[in-house]
Design an enzyme around this catalytic site. Structure first.
Site, PDB file in Angstrom:
ATOM      1  N   CYS A 124     -16.976  34.754 -61.229  1.00 40.18           N
ATOM      2  CA  CYS A 124     -16.767  33.875 -62.400  1.00 40.18           C
ATOM      3  C   CYS A 124     -16.426  32.445 -61.999  1.00 40.18           C
ATOM      4  CB  CYS A 124     -15.661  34.432 -63.279  1.00 40.18           C
ATOM      5  SG  CYS A 124     -15.885  36.152 -63.713  1.00 40.18           S
ATOM      6  N   HIS A 265     -12.917  29.052 -67.824  1.00 37.82           N
ATOM      7  CA  HIS A 265     -13.693  30.286 -67.778  1.00 37.82           C
ATOM      8  C   HIS A 265     -13.223  31.194 -68.916  1.00 37.82           C
ATOM      9  CE1 HIS A 265     -15.415  34.017 -66.759  1.00 37.82           C
ATOM     10  NE2 HIS A 265     -14.333  34.537 -66.238  1.00 37.82           N
ATOM     11  N   ASN A 295     -17.284  37.495 -71.967  1.00 41.67           N
ATOM     12  CA  ASN A 295     -17.081  36.922 -70.631  1.00 41.67           C
ATOM     13  C   ASN A 295     -18.424  37.006 -69.900  1.00 41.67           C
ATOM     14  OD1 ASN A 295     -16.598  36.721 -67.857  1.00 41.67           O
ATOM     15  ND2 ASN A 295     -14.580  37.686 -67.979  1.00 41.67           N
TER      16      ASN A 295
END
Ligand code: UT7
Length: 338
Positions: A124, A265, A295
């Site tokens: 990520c 994020h 996500n």
């Protein structure tokens, strides 16, 4: 804050010439998931802030198609052609093949030959890692124009019988074209790229039996799928995320409201809310789109950047803070002056 002191030693800076993003049309709602595993819309929204996520229609769509679309849109936004690029960097953990890299295939498809091309694997954190790398290469004069892409088609590595991961992740790509600017105080005025590999087993994708982490042998892990210890990642993330933002503010001499936009994020809305509360960040400057996209790993920061830029939510008279964390474990930040 002294921008010149932070960028002393660099003859030139970096600007964002364009951005683009791509998400699949397919939507997977919480109610859809509740029909597949023992979960509920209420539980997912309360624990994560997610209402729905985008899912690729495979094999028609995947990491390659989303990445290509995002970079094409970024080039179009910048009014540039692929042939003007010196380098293509793609951040992903869901590339179709180990060789060639996604970056090589995308560079080939957008006519960026003979630009350099390579992939970055930082889960990520990948988009922020790629952005920091590109900024450094341009600053020292090794490249003039670089396309970066963060993309993950997480649905290709999710076991939809495993509710610990299926509720969280979605598919997306975000891209930016970075190019040289005569003003050295533009671009990343402060950045970090860090990792702690000792915690790798909290988030990993075992491909073979012998890659299953000690202690995970009893868990029903499907090889090739993402395995996550949500609680461990959560603890790590809350701490690291806040530390990274605090460090970025302190090192660049900024008060929370002197930042024009926070691009975080999108891991879990609670993690972002906790940082807003603990660090006193102005919540209207902290973008959240996890409710609609879940996500999307390396896709998330680039998707937010593009959506914020295109909707006029980035106050370019002030620096933007980008921050991410993810598998590895990795984390990265950048304080970006426009
Ligand atoms: O992008 C970077 C990588 N990932 C992350 O940042 C994720 C970080 N972690 C998280 O976001 C959270 O840990 C999750 C959303 C994954 C899970 O939330 P949690 O509050 O940490 O839940 P938990 O794992 O502690 O489980 C709490 C309870 C358990 O039941 P008991 O033992 O209290 O009876 C679980 O069995 O919730 C249960 N549970 C669920 N219930 C309904 C766990 N997953 C689910 C589910 N639906 N999907």
């Amino acid at each position: 804050m002294n921008h010149a002191a932070l960028t002393a030693g660099f003859a030139r800076g970096v600007r964002i010439a364009g951005t683009g993003s791509a998400v699949p049309d397919g939507i997977l709602t919480n109610d859809d998931l509740a029909r597949m595993v023992d979960t509920s819309d209420e539980w997912i929204q309360q624990r994560t802030g997610i209402k729905e996520r985008r899912i690729c229609d495979k094999p028609r769509e995947g990491t390659l198609t989303l990445s290509r679309l995002a970079v094409q849109r970024a080039l179009e936004d910048a009014g540039l052609d692929g042939s003007s690029l010196d380098l293509v960097i793609v951040a992903s953990v869901t590339g179709e093949m180990a060789c060639p890299s996604l970056a090589c295939r995308i560079a080939g498809e957008i006519g960026a030959t003979p630009a350099g091309a390579f992939d970055v694997v930082a889960a990520c954190s990948g988009f922020v890692y790629a952005m920091n790398l590109a900024d450094s290469l341009i600053r020292v004069g090794r490249a003039n124009r670089i396309a970066i892409v963060g993309c993950d088609c997480m649905s290709s590595i999710i076991d939809y019988d495993d509710r610990s991961v299926s509720i969280l992740f979605g598919d997306a790509a975000g891209s930016a074209i970075l190019e040289a600017d005569d003003d050295p105080t533009k671009g990343s005025i402060y950045q970090t790229m860090e990792a702690d590999g000792s915690g790798w087993q909290a988030l990993y994708i075992p491909r073979r039996e012998n890659e299953i982490a000690p202690g995970d042998e009893e868990n029903p892990i499907r090889l090739g799928c993402l395995r996550m210890n949500g609680r461990e990642v959560y603890k790590f993330a809350v701490t690291r995320f806040q530390r990274a933002i605090k460090d970025g503010l302190e090192k660049s001499g900024l008060a929370p409201d002197e930042v024009g936009a926070y691009i975080c994020h999108q891991s879990n809305a609670r993690i972002i809310e906790s940082a807003v509360e603990k660090l006193g960040l102005p919540s209207e400057k902290v973008f959240v789109n996890i409710d609609k996209f879940g996500n999307s790993s390396a896709g998330s920061v680039g998707l937010c950047l593009d959506q914020m830029r295109k909707s006029g939510r980035i106050d370019e008279s002030k620096p933007t803070m980008l921050v991410a964390f993810g598998g590895g474990m990795t984390w990265a930040s950048s304080v970006w002056r426009h």
